[in-house]
Design a protein around this motif. Structure first.
Motif, short mmCIF file in Angstrom:
data_model
loop_
_atom_site.label_atom_id
_atom_site.label_comp_id
_atom_site.label_asym_id
_atom_site.label_seq_id
_atom_site.Cartn_x
_atom_site.Cartn_y
_atom_site.Cartn_z
N ASP A 5 0.83 -1.21 0.00
CA ASP A 5 0.00 0.00 0.00
C ASP A 5 0.87 1.26 0.00
O ASP A 5 0.53 2.25 -0.66
CB ASP A 5 -0.94 0.01 1.21
N SER A 6 1.95 1.21 0.74
CA SER A 6 2.86 2.37 0.76
C SER A 6 3.46 2.62 -0.61
O SER A 6 3.56 3.76 -1.06
CB SER A 6 3.98 2.13 1.77
N LYS A 8 2.15 1.78 -3.51
CA LYS A 8 1.09 2.30 -4.38
C LYS A 8 0.81 3.77 -4.09
O LYS A 8 0.60 4.56 -5.02
CB LYS A 8 -0.18 1.49 -4.20
N ARG A 9 0.82 4.16 -2.82
CA ARG A 9 0.58 5.57 -2.47
C ARG A 9 1.70 6.46 -2.99
O ARG A 9 1.46 7.56 -3.47
CB ARG A 9 0.42 5.72 -0.96
N ARG A 12 1.11 6.93 -6.66
CA ARG A 12 0.03 7.88 -6.92
C ARG A 12 0.50 9.31 -6.68
O ARG A 12 0.15 10.23 -7.44
CB ARG A 12 -1.18 7.57 -6.03
N ILE A 13 1.30 9.51 -5.65
CA ILE A 13 1.83 10.84 -5.36
C ILE A 13 2.74 11.31 -6.49
O ILE A 13 2.68 12.47 -6.92
CB ILE A 13 2.56 10.87 -4.00
N GLU A 97 -0.93 14.76 1.25
CA GLU A 97 -0.78 13.32 1.02
C GLU A 97 0.59 12.82 1.49
O GLU A 97 0.69 11.77 2.11
CB GLU A 97 -0.94 13.00 -0.48
N LEU A 101 1.22 10.18 4.45
CA LEU A 101 1.99 8.95 4.22
C LEU A 101 3.13 8.83 5.23
O LEU A 101 3.37 7.75 5.78
CB LEU A 101 2.53 8.93 2.79
N ASP A 134 -1.68 -1.37 -9.93
CA ASP A 134 -2.82 -1.50 -9.03
C ASP A 134 -3.53 -2.80 -9.21
O ASP A 134 -3.85 -3.43 -10.01
CB ASP A 134 -3.82 -0.36 -9.23
#
Length: 134
Positions: A5-6, A8-9, A12-13, A97, A101, A134
Motif C-alpha cells: 500500500d505504501s 502504491k501511495r 500515486r503521489i 498526502e 503517508l 494496481d
C-alpha cells in the motif's frame, strides 16, 4: 501500514506531482501569451511625451485591434487565474498526502515535497523495487 500500500501511495503521489508539473508548464505558457498580448496592446497606444499618459491614437480614436487585444487579455488572464488556483490546490493536496503517508509510516520528514518524498522512499527502502501496478 502494508508495504504494498505504501508503494502504491508513493506511485500515486508521483503521478500527481507529474500532473502538477504539467500545470506549471501550462501556467508558464499562458504567462508568456499574456506578456506578448500586453506588449502588442502597449505598442498600439501612443505615449504622450513627458508624461506617463497614453492615448489610443493621435485623434483619440480606438485602433481596430485594441478591443480584440483587450478581450484576448481578459480571456488569458481568466484562464491563468483558474489554472493557478487549480495548481495551488493540487500542490496543497500533494503536500497533505505526503505528510499523511509519512505519519502513517511513522517517519519524520522535512523540506519541500520532493525532499519529503525522497526521505519516505529511503526510509521504506522501496527505491530499488520495480513498479507494482494496481
Amino acid at each position: 501500514m502494508n508495504e504494498l500500500d505504501s508503494i502504491k501511495r508513493v506511485n500515486r503521489i508521483l503521478v500527481q506531482i507529474a500532473e502538477n508539473q504539467d500545470q506549471l508548464e501550462r501556467l508558464n505558457e499562458l504567462d508568456n501569451k499574456v506578456a506578448s498580448n500586453r506588449q502588442e496592446l502597449d505598442s498600439s497606444y501612443i505615449k504622450i511625451p513627458l508624461t506617463k499618459r497614453r492615448l489610443f491614437d493621435d485623434l483619440g480614436i480606438i485602433k481596430h485591434n485594441v478591443p480584440t487585444l483587450l478581450e484576448r487579455d481578459r480571456q488569458l488572464v481568466g484562464s491563468y487565474n483558474k489554472l493557478l488556483k487549480q495548481f495551488k490546490e493540487l500542490a496543497a493536496f500533494i503536500d497533505e498526502e505526503i505528510d499523511q503517508l509519512a505519519a502513517d509510516n511513522g517517519i519524520a520528514v522535512t523540506g519541500n515535497c520532493f525532499d519529503k518524498l525522497s526521505q519516505i522512499v529511503k526510509a521504506l527502502n522501496i527505491g530499488e523495487r520495480p513498479y507494482i501496478p494496481d
